[in-house]
Write an enzyme that holds these catalytic residues in place. Sequence first.
Site, PDB file in Angstrom:
ATOM      1  N   ASP A  15       0.799  -1.245   0.000  1.00 17.25           N
ATOM      2  CA  ASP A  15       0.000   0.000   0.000  1.00 17.25           C
ATOM      3  C   ASP A  15       0.826   1.288   0.000  1.00 17.25           C
ATOM      4  OD1 ASP A  15      -1.775  -2.080   0.354  1.00 17.25           O
ATOM      5  OD2 ASP A  15      -2.790  -1.233   2.091  1.00 17.25           O
ATOM      6  N   ASP A  57      -4.594  -0.756  -1.510  1.00 12.08           N
ATOM      7  CA  ASP A  57      -5.892  -0.586  -0.894  1.00 12.08           C
ATOM      8  C   ASP A  57      -6.768   0.017  -1.997  1.00 12.08           C
ATOM      9  OD1 ASP A  57      -6.970  -1.107   1.671  1.00 12.08           O
ATOM     10  OD2 ASP A  57      -7.096   1.049   2.104  1.00 12.08           O
ATOM     11  N   LYS A 101      -7.034  -5.010  -2.861  1.00 12.25           N
ATOM     12  CA  LYS A 101      -7.753  -5.539  -1.686  1.00 12.25           C
ATOM     13  C   LYS A 101      -8.681  -4.453  -1.155  1.00 12.25           C
ATOM     14  CE  LYS A 101      -4.031  -4.127   1.382  1.00 12.25           C
ATOM     15  NZ  LYS A 101      -4.810  -3.110   2.134  1.00 12.25           N
ATOM     16  N   CYS A 140      -1.959  -2.345   7.802  1.00 10.86           N
ATOM     17  CA  CYS A 140      -1.939  -3.330   6.716  1.00 10.86           C
ATOM     18  C   CYS A 140      -0.625  -4.098   6.625  1.00 10.86           C
ATOM     19  CB  CYS A 140      -2.293  -2.656   5.395  1.00 10.86           C
ATOM     20  SG  CYS A 140      -4.047  -2.199   5.338  1.00 10.86           S
TER      21      CYS A 140
HETATM   22  C1  VGL Z   1      -4.703   0.914   5.701  1.00 12.13           C
HETATM   23  C2  VGL Z   1      -6.164   1.944   7.145  1.00 12.13           C
HETATM   24  C3  VGL Z   1      -7.215   1.697   6.292  1.00 12.13           C
HETATM   25  C4  VGL Z   1      -3.297   0.502   5.396  1.00 12.13           C
HETATM   26  C5  VGL Z   1      -5.734   0.662   4.843  1.00 12.13           C
HETATM   27  O1  VGL Z   1      -2.967   0.283   4.217  1.00 12.13           O
HETATM   28  O2  VGL Z   1      -2.494   0.363   6.353  1.00 12.13           O
HETATM   29  N1  VGL Z   1      -4.924   1.551   6.854  1.00 12.13           N
HETATM   30  N2  VGL Z   1      -6.994   1.064   5.144  1.00 12.13           N
HETATM   31 ZN    ZN Z   2      -8.414   1.101   3.578  1.00 16.57          ZN
END
Ligand code: VGL
Ligand code: ZN
Length: 191
Positions: A15, A57, A101, A140
């Site tokens: 991410d 994400d 995802k 994540c």
């Molecule tokens: C994430 C919060 C919400 C991440 C993704 O990639 O760490 N954090 N969605």
């Molecule tokens: Zn997210």
Amino acid sequence: MNSELRTGDALFIVDVQNDFCPGGALAVPEGDAVVPVLNRWIKRARAASLPIYASRDWHPREHSSFEHQDGQWPQHCVQGTEGAALHPELALPDDARILDKGTKLERDEYSAFQAGPLAEELRGAGINRLWLGGLAQDVCVRQTALDARKAGFDVVLIEAATRPIDAEGGREALEEMRNAGVQVMPGDNKA
Ligand code: VGL
Ligand code: ZN
């Protein structure tokens, strides 16, 4: 620690998207600092002919994790938006495998292992160890590391290649990952 790359390894980048970097919708402090570190690892992985995976994400606009849907997070990483794009300086090769995802409205997926048959895919590619970095360390990256361990993979977390949303949460996540058998590699290992 033995930080030699070998056959069976893969680089796994979580991410590294604009919304998780300074100025983004869910900015991680110093989130963009992981980019030059990961670019060095991308070079190393390519030099060793190792595969590279990158998760994104990738939420629908009305995702249940968003505050306006009574979720926990500000709206972020909406599919196809600039905020959801990978950081423009992340030097991913064209043959990197991109894993989306969090694409289903009603459920969140902090790890790409929750989004599809990733463990089977990795095993099928002969992979048994993941070198892990990205964002966010306490959300994540944490979940990806824990899921990878549950699925039986060795995991090395490149500490210099990750940052938490919350410093205390980041320390707790490190502890939890260590307890699950994740090797935490301190520093950048510039060698
Ligand atoms: C994430 C919060 C919400 C991440 C993704 O990639 O760490 N954090 N969605
Ligand atoms: Zn997210």
